[in-house]
Design a protein around this motif. Structure first.
Motif, mmCIF file in Angstrom:
data_model
loop_
_atom_site.group_PDB
_atom_site.id
_atom_site.type_symbol
_atom_site.label_atom_id
_atom_site.label_comp_id
_atom_site.label_asym_id
_atom_site.label_seq_id
_atom_site.Cartn_x
_atom_site.Cartn_y
_atom_site.Cartn_z
ATOM 1 N N ILE A 32 0.792 -1.297 -0.061
ATOM 2 C CA ILE A 32 -0.098 0.077 0.085
ATOM 3 C C ILE A 32 0.786 1.315 -0.055
ATOM 4 N N THR A 33 1.941 1.038 0.736
ATOM 5 C CA THR A 33 2.911 2.345 0.747
ATOM 6 C C THR A 33 3.517 2.673 -0.578
ATOM 7 N N LYS A 34 3.909 1.674 -1.188
ATOM 8 C CA LYS A 34 4.728 1.609 -2.526
ATOM 9 C C LYS A 34 3.820 2.289 -3.605
ATOM 10 N N ARG A 35 2.328 2.145 -3.486
ATOM 11 C CA ARG A 35 1.588 2.708 -4.385
ATOM 12 C C ARG A 35 1.477 4.248 -4.112
ATOM 13 N N LEU A 36 1.899 4.684 -3.008
ATOM 14 C CA LEU A 36 2.038 6.245 -2.830
ATOM 15 C C LEU A 36 3.098 6.720 -3.386
ATOM 16 N N LYS A 37 3.853 6.373 -4.411
ATOM 17 C CA LYS A 37 5.068 6.845 -4.876
ATOM 18 C C LYS A 37 4.881 8.013 -5.428
ATOM 19 N N GLY A 38 4.043 8.241 -6.426
ATOM 20 C CA GLY A 38 3.605 9.468 -7.095
ATOM 21 C C GLY A 38 3.162 10.753 -6.105
ATOM 22 N N SER A 39 2.239 10.283 -5.330
ATOM 23 C CA SER A 39 1.536 11.317 -4.392
ATOM 24 C C SER A 39 2.463 11.926 -3.426
ATOM 25 N N LEU A 40 3.564 10.959 -2.685
ATOM 26 C CA LEU A 40 4.597 11.199 -1.894
ATOM 27 C C LEU A 40 5.514 12.530 -2.853
ATOM 28 N N GLU A 41 6.135 12.128 -3.715
ATOM 29 C CA GLU A 41 6.898 13.030 -4.487
ATOM 30 C C GLU A 41 6.226 14.277 -4.743
ATOM 31 N N TYR A 42 5.236 14.154 -5.298
ATOM 32 C CA TYR A 42 4.260 15.557 -5.473
ATOM 33 C C TYR A 42 4.062 16.352 -4.316
ATOM 34 N N LEU A 43 3.812 15.889 -3.359
ATOM 35 C CA LEU A 43 3.697 16.563 -2.044
ATOM 36 C C LEU A 43 4.919 17.082 -1.421
ATOM 37 N N GLU A 44 6.005 16.549 -1.760
ATOM 38 C CA GLU A 44 7.375 16.804 -1.446
ATOM 39 C C GLU A 44 7.836 18.198 -2.043
ATOM 40 N N GLN A 45 7.479 18.014 -3.433
ATOM 41 C CA GLN A 45 7.652 19.236 -4.189
ATOM 42 C C GLN A 45 6.749 20.346 -4.050
ATOM 43 N N VAL A 46 5.531 20.488 -3.669
ATOM 44 C CA VAL A 46 4.764 21.161 -2.945
ATOM 45 C C VAL A 46 5.044 21.940 -1.760
ATOM 46 N N ARG A 47 5.775 21.063 -1.008
ATOM 47 C CA ARG A 47 6.120 21.432 0.358
ATOM 48 C C ARG A 47 7.276 22.489 0.075
ATOM 49 N N GLN A 48 8.385 22.063 -0.870
ATOM 50 C CA GLN A 48 9.436 23.030 -1.010
ATOM 51 C C GLN A 48 9.059 24.238 -1.696
ATOM 52 N N HIS A 49 8.040 24.086 -2.500
ATOM 53 C CA HIS A 49 7.608 25.411 -3.159
ATOM 54 C C HIS A 49 6.927 26.265 -2.040
ATOM 55 N N LEU A 50 6.129 25.810 -1.374
ATOM 56 C CA LEU A 50 5.398 26.467 -0.314
ATOM 57 C C LEU A 50 6.618 27.255 0.628
ATOM 58 N N GLY A 51 7.465 26.367 0.941
ATOM 59 C CA GLY A 51 8.537 27.166 1.804
ATOM 60 C C GLY A 51 9.200 28.283 1.074
ATOM 61 N N ARG A 52 9.239 28.342 -0.263
ATOM 62 C CA ARG A 52 9.828 29.527 -1.096
ATOM 63 C C ARG A 52 8.807 30.679 -1.117
ATOM 64 N N LEU A 53 7.565 30.439 -1.006
ATOM 65 C CA LEU A 53 6.789 31.526 -1.163
ATOM 66 C C LEU A 53 6.887 32.734 -0.427
ATOM 67 N N PRO A 54 6.615 33.808 -0.977
ATOM 68 C CA PRO A 54 6.792 35.223 0.013
ATOM 69 C C PRO A 54 5.624 35.204 1.239
ATOM 70 N N SER A 55 5.875 35.795 2.338
ATOM 71 C CA SER A 55 5.345 35.821 3.479
ATOM 72 C C SER A 55 3.823 37.225 3.066
ATOM 73 N N ILE A 56 3.025 36.576 2.575
ATOM 74 C CA ILE A 56 2.205 37.503 2.197
ATOM 75 C C ILE A 56 0.656 37.757 3.404
#
Length: 662
Positions: free
Chosen positions: A140-164
């Motif tokens: 079940i965990t291995k089937r989450l491969k694409g979702s986990l990679e996508y969420l990690e990219q979203v997390r990295q980009h969210l951290g770079r967003l300006p403070s508005i």
């Protein structure tokens, strides 16, 4: 949701890292310590605990990811629309939904396999069921491969967003590309913005902060917008549209009349009218940039008429500046900030209508009243003549009023002269100024509780006390007690005795707590009671009484009586003679065994009377034990360990082989 919350989102591991984290933690917390010799209940309990712990660890890690990511329905509409623009809200929801589904599936797998392990019949079955359960969780965990990679990219980009902050005082800068938006932001704030002479230099939102009238403002530089339909705009342009639509701010629409940006004045005016619906309920300024190259009055009449289509309604104010020469930059900023502050105060008063805050604001406004004379003549300020005619201080004037500094210089200067702070005290007598009286005593002001007539009152009290002593008021016998006191003392004594009795009973009960108590059915009873009970039932107790009396005689007398009876009965019944002989043989055997037990000596038994045989046996025993002692083998006195060596105590780290012990 603020930027700091987004920065605190924990890194999302890949599916393989996720699996390694959970399984290594399970193996570390619950190492395999089960052997085939254990009870099946213990084996089932261990593997059940291992499956449950693995499922709990999976759920804990997945819940941490789900809880730290923002929920689009719970955050500000600006942030929600921005995330939809940057990451596609549907994709984001699907990824989080897959993690939530995996969490529930793992819980179901754990429940199923715990139920199966409950009925397993051997160690092998339990281990195989545990392996199957953990394997399904891993799948079940291995089937989450694409979702986990996508969420990690979203997390990295969210951290770079300006403070508005969408609720604070905001200046929003928008317009065509290359019209000077970033240059203005760099001039009024300390933001590090890239300024280049080509279009689309700014590809995302930039935020800068500045202070005006002791208040913090934020200025947002948006990417350039082109005049085409909304569905044809790319991600860069949609960020600007999102900010304009969802932020309560003062909008600065920049135009370049010199057309150095590469777009005509007609196109820039047309873009304003295209996005004008987004400016509803906002303060809008038309900012003409690059006035060092082209001013509005220098345009031809046709272009001036186009500009007037923006400002003719009176809702849009035209401002001018040049970021190149810094002309009018601060004026534009100050005008926009003043207008924004005034509108925010007005909106707060309007929004509070009907609420408790509104009533409080109305009450404050009602208390603020400036009175005016009925004649309408403004009163002039009144300054006393003493203040008007007061002589100005001149250090060179010998008749000047002396300051404390002058007195200090005359008396030796700093370190020698000490300022007398009591010289200006207003008292009835000037001699009292230097008296050392505490102002505060026991946390209270001395003057508040010292009575001026305290001495007279004290003398009156002392006189009254002397009169009472002289009259014998205090001369009562000390040993005479009131009846009530005697009764109280007796009751107290009785209570103490009862308490002591309760304590003694508790101690006795506690002492008997672990002592064996003979049940009632086993307590001794009198023979006479038994005879009376049998007679009451209508039975003859004589035979039982004789038997009881014979049993209660001493052993020696009973034995002698039996021997006499046997001797007397030799010529009688043959059966009786046989029983008497057997009884005698048994008695002799018992006496012989007791005598042997009293004289038993293991070192001498079995060797006869010869001391040489005994010494020879001892030598042989020592020789046989010598080999065992030399090779450190077990002897007859050593403790015997039936189970095999405990693997978790004697084995080292696992090598590169199989990991099936998980």
């Amino acid at each position: 949701m603020a930027r700091m919350t987004w920065k605190n989102i924990a890194p999302v591991p890949t599916s393989q890292e996720f699996l390694d984290i959970v399984l290594s933690r399970t193996q570390r917390r619950l190492p395999t310590q089960i052997r085939a010799g254990f009870k099946i209940s213990r084996i089932r309990a261990f593997y059940t605990r291992k499956v449950k712990y693995t499922a709990e660890t999976f759920n804990e890690k997945l819940s941490a990811i789900l809880d730290t990511f923002p929920r689009l329905q719970d955050i500000h509409p600006f942030h929600s629309a921005l995330m939809n623009t940057l990451y596609d809200a549907d994709h984001f929801r699907i990824a989080l939904g897959q993690l939530s589904t995996a969490k529930h599936l793992i819980e179901q797998v754990a429940r199923d396999y715990v139920r199966l392990i409950k009925y397993a019949q051997s160690l092998f079955q339990c281990k195989q069921l545990k392996r199957a359960g953990l394997g399904r969780m891993a799948t079940i965990t291995k089937r989450l491969k694409g979702s986990l990679e996508y969420l990690e990219q979203v997390r990295q980009h969210l951290g770079r967003l300006p403070s508005i902050d969408p609720n604070t005082r905001t200046l929003l800068i928008c317009g065509y590309p290359n019209v000077g938006k970033s240059s203005f932001l760099k001039s009024v704030t300390r933001a590090d913005v890239d300024v280049q002479p080509y279009a689309f230099t700014t590809k995302s939102l930039y935020v800068g902060h500045f202070d005006y009238k002791y208040l913090r403002f934020q200025a947002i530089d948006t990417p350039g917008i082109l005049d085409h339909p909304l569905e044809e705009m790319n991600t860069i342009e949609m960020q600007s549209i999102t900010a304009i639509a969802h932020l309560r701010s003062a909008v600065l629409y920049f135009v370049d009349l010199s057309e150095q940006c590469g777009y005509t004045v007609e196109a820039q005016v047309k873009l304003f009218h295209s996005i004008k619906p987004l400016f509803a309920n906002k303060i809008v300024f038309l900012v003409v940039n690059k006035i060092d190259a082209m001013r509005p009055e220098d345009l031809d009449l046709e272009k001036q008429a186009l500009l007037e289509t923006i400002t003719k309604s009176g809702e849009v104010q035209m401002l001018r500046l040049s970021c190149h020469t810094e002309e009018g930059v601060m004026d534009v900023r100050n005008i926009a900030c003043d207008r924004l502050l005034a509108v925010r105060v007005e909106q707060k008063l309007k929004n509070a209508i009907g609420s408790a805050a509104s009533q409080e604001a109305v009450n404050i406004l009602n208390r603020i009243h400036v009175s005016r004379p009925l004649s309408g003549v403004e009163p002039e300020p009144f300054i006393p003549d003493a203040v008007l005619n007061r002589m100005k201080y001149d250090p060179n004037d010998p008749n000047r009023p002396k300051l404390e500094r002058d007195i200090e210089v005359e008396n030796g200067g700093a370190g020698v002269y000490n300022v007398n702070l009591k010289k200006n005290y207003i008292l009835e007598n000037d001699e009292w100024k230097q008296d050392k009286i505490p102002e505060i005593f026991n946390g209270r002001n001395v003057y508040d509780f010292i009575d001026p007539d305290i001495e007279a009152k004290l003398a009156a009290l002392e006189e009254e006390e002397e009169q009472l002593q002289a009259s014998g008021y205090y001369d009562e016998a000390e040993d005479i007690e009131d009846e009530e006191d005697v009764e109280i003392r007796e009751k107290a004594e009785y209570i103490r005795e009862q308490q002591q009795l309760i304590r003694n009973a508790a101690r006795s009960k506690k002492a008997l707590k672990n002592r064996a108590i003979i049940p009632r059915s086993q307590t001794t009873k009198k023979l006479s009671d038994m005879e009376a009970h049998l007679e009451k039932l209508g039975l003859d107790p004589s035979a039982i009484s004789e038997r009881a009396r014979s049993k209660s005689r001493g052993r020696a007398s009973r034995r002698d009586a039996d021997e006499d009876a046997d001797m007397m009965d030799v010529d009688g019944n043959p059966a009786n003679r046989a029983m008497s002989v057997a009884r005698q043989n048994k008695q002799k055997a018992i006496e012989k065994a007791k005598a042997r037990a009293r004289s038993m000596n293991r070192r001498e038994d079995g060797t006869g009377e010869s001391s040489g045989a005994r010494s020879q046996a001892e030598k042989m025993a020592k020789l046989n034990q010598k080999k065992m002692n030399r090779m450190a083998r077990q002897g007859e006195a050593d403790r015997h360990q039936t189970a095999s060596i405990a693997k978790h105590l004697f084995s080292g780290k696992r090598g590169l082989g199989s990991t099936r012990s998980r």
